[in-house]
Design a protein around this motif. Structure first.
Motif, PDB file in Angstrom:
ATOM      1  N   TRP A 197       5.820   4.434   0.210  1.00 53.92           N
ATOM      2  CA  TRP A 197       4.860   3.788   1.111  1.00 53.92           C
ATOM      3  C   TRP A 197       4.372   4.798   2.120  1.00 53.92           C
ATOM      4  N   ASN A 199       1.124   2.799   0.129  1.00 55.40           N
ATOM      5  CA  ASN A 199       0.687   2.744  -1.247  1.00 55.40           C
ATOM      6  C   ASN A 199      -0.479   3.708  -1.477  1.00 55.40           C
ATOM      7  N   PRO A 200      -0.670   4.179  -2.681  1.00 54.33           N
ATOM      8  CA  PRO A 200       0.168   3.977  -3.866  1.00 54.33           C
ATOM      9  C   PRO A 200       1.423   4.835  -3.788  1.00 54.33           C
ATOM     10  N   ARG A 210      -2.351  10.132  -4.143  1.00 51.11           N
ATOM     11  CA  ARG A 210      -2.122   9.158  -3.078  1.00 51.11           C
ATOM     12  C   ARG A 210      -3.230   9.183  -2.020  1.00 51.11           C
ATOM     13  N   THR A 212      -6.339   7.926  -1.101  1.00 49.02           N
ATOM     14  CA  THR A 212      -7.065   6.757  -1.620  1.00 49.02           C
ATOM     15  C   THR A 212      -7.880   6.110  -0.497  1.00 49.02           C
ATOM     16  N   THR A 218      -0.912  -1.813   1.800  1.00 47.29           N
ATOM     17  CA  THR A 218      -0.229  -3.053   1.428  1.00 47.29           C
ATOM     18  C   THR A 218       1.141  -3.097   2.108  1.00 47.29           C
ATOM     19  N   ALA A 290      -1.516   9.450   1.913  1.00 45.53           N
ATOM     20  CA  ALA A 290      -1.558   8.002   1.700  1.00 45.53           C
ATOM     21  C   ALA A 290      -2.033   7.231   2.930  1.00 45.53           C
TER      22      ALA A 290
END
Length: 356
Positions: A197, A199-200, A210, A212, A218, A290
């Motif tokens: 964490w 995510n992803p 990661r 993104t 999430t 991330a």
């Protein structure tokens, strides 16, 4: 001074400590000197990252956008309970210190207490509270962005407590926007958690996948320290009650064109993607990427009487470590500045680690 120049100064200090046996800040030779050098370098990374977002450091506390409090990493909980100066800091200095960008590692006078009072702060509960009070007196914030009290990192949780206590003492009206960097219960498994964490999670596509910027964060997976699990939870407060969309330049699909990633990439010590002997990467390689998401998320709480709060007043971002300010609130900083609001960033610790 440009961000690249600030990083160059910090690198020279690190070289002085590591290659020529120097003693940054007067720290004891060996592990203490190396820790102090890391702290100076990480502080310079924060200042360089904030420059990417339009904030600038100054040695004048009344003019600067960026404050370095200079407390030791992984010691805030102990300091918050200390009546005399805590003596287990990695640098072995037993007081605050901060990069002052004078090209020398001898002085280390960039910490706020030194700039205001002409002396470094002892590592005590009283000094920590005084420094948080000074930040509020200098910035007069209407909105404070910081950590949540259930963050899994003890320094993050302590910063949340210090912010709340300082606001209560000040009797100011402000909205606190708290976010999560390390999920609840991950204090003993942060490398593993960083691979799961935000995510992803780390997968076959490697850490670079990661990044993104089109996705949202999430809930963290459960159990907190398990390698796999079917559950997920935001924690005791439930889902965040505030989602702030980052500006378009932070949603760019190419890392080199994405403003949030360009700021995060300034934390060069934390985005190391050198392959390990087993073929893997350091957890931070993918973890830092991330946090580039479509929205930044917060839990909000109002201090004082909302009727006396100026919604267009200054914005204060309070980070426990160098990099937390960009991971949590890079979008907030840019949007607030675009709206004409004064924005400040505070980094509480030097992030040097605890190895002695």
């Amino acid at each position: 001074m440009k961000a690249s120049e600030l990083l160059t100064i910090a690198c020279l200090v690190v070289l002085a400590a590591g290659c020529r046996g120097g003693r940054p800040c007067g720290a004891p030779r060996g592990a203490g000197a190396r820790a102090a050098a890391r702290g100076l370098s990480r502080a310079a990374e924060s200042v360089a990252a904030m420059e990417v977002l339009g904030l600038h450091w100054s040695a004048d506390p009344h003019q600067t956008d960026v404050f370095l409090l200079g407390y030791p990493d992984l010691g805030l909980t102990q300091i918050a309970a200390a009546g005399s100066s805590w003596a287990d800091d990695a640098a072995g200095l037993h007081h605050t210190y901060g990069e002052d960008f004078d090209g020398s590692g001898e002085t280390c006078n960039g910490d706020l207490h030194q700039l205001l009072e002409g002396r470094h702060a002892e590592l005590t509960a009283r000094m920590l509270a005084i420094d948080f009070d000074a930040v509020l007196d200098l910035t007069h914030p209407s909105d404070v962005y910081t950590h949540t009290g259930f963050d899994g990192h003890p320094d993050h949780a302590e910063v949340a407590r210090q912010v709340a206590a300082a606001l209560a003492r000040s009797r100011r009206s402000a909205v606190v926007h708290a976010t999560l960097i390390h999920p609840q219960g991950t204090g003993d498994c942060m490398p593993l958690s960083a691979e799961r964490w935000p995510n992803p999670p780390l997968g076959d596509n490697g850490p670079f996948a990661r990044f993104t910027p089109a996705l949202d964060v999430t809930p963290p997976p459960l159990p907190a320290c398990a390698k796999a699990g079917a559950g997920a939870s935001w924690g005791p407060l439930g889902p965040p009650d505030e989602l702030l969309e980052v500006p378009p330049e932070m949603q760019a699909a190419e890392p080199d064109h994405n403003l949030k990633w360009r700021a995060i990439a300034r934390y060069t010590s934390q985005v190391d993607c050198t392959r390990r002997g087993d073929g893997g990467y350091p957890p931070s390689c993918g973890y830092m990427r991330a946090f580039v998401k479509r929205h930044e998320f917060f839990w909000t709480h109002t201090f004082g009487d909302a009727a006396f709060r100026d919604p267009t007043g200054p914005v204060l971002v309070v980070a426990a470590h160098p990099d937390d300010e960009a991971l949590a609130a890079a979008g907030v900083i840019v949007e607030a500045r675009a709206a004409g609001r004064r924005v400040y960033a505070v980094v509480v610790t030097n992030g040097e680690g605890r190895a002695r």
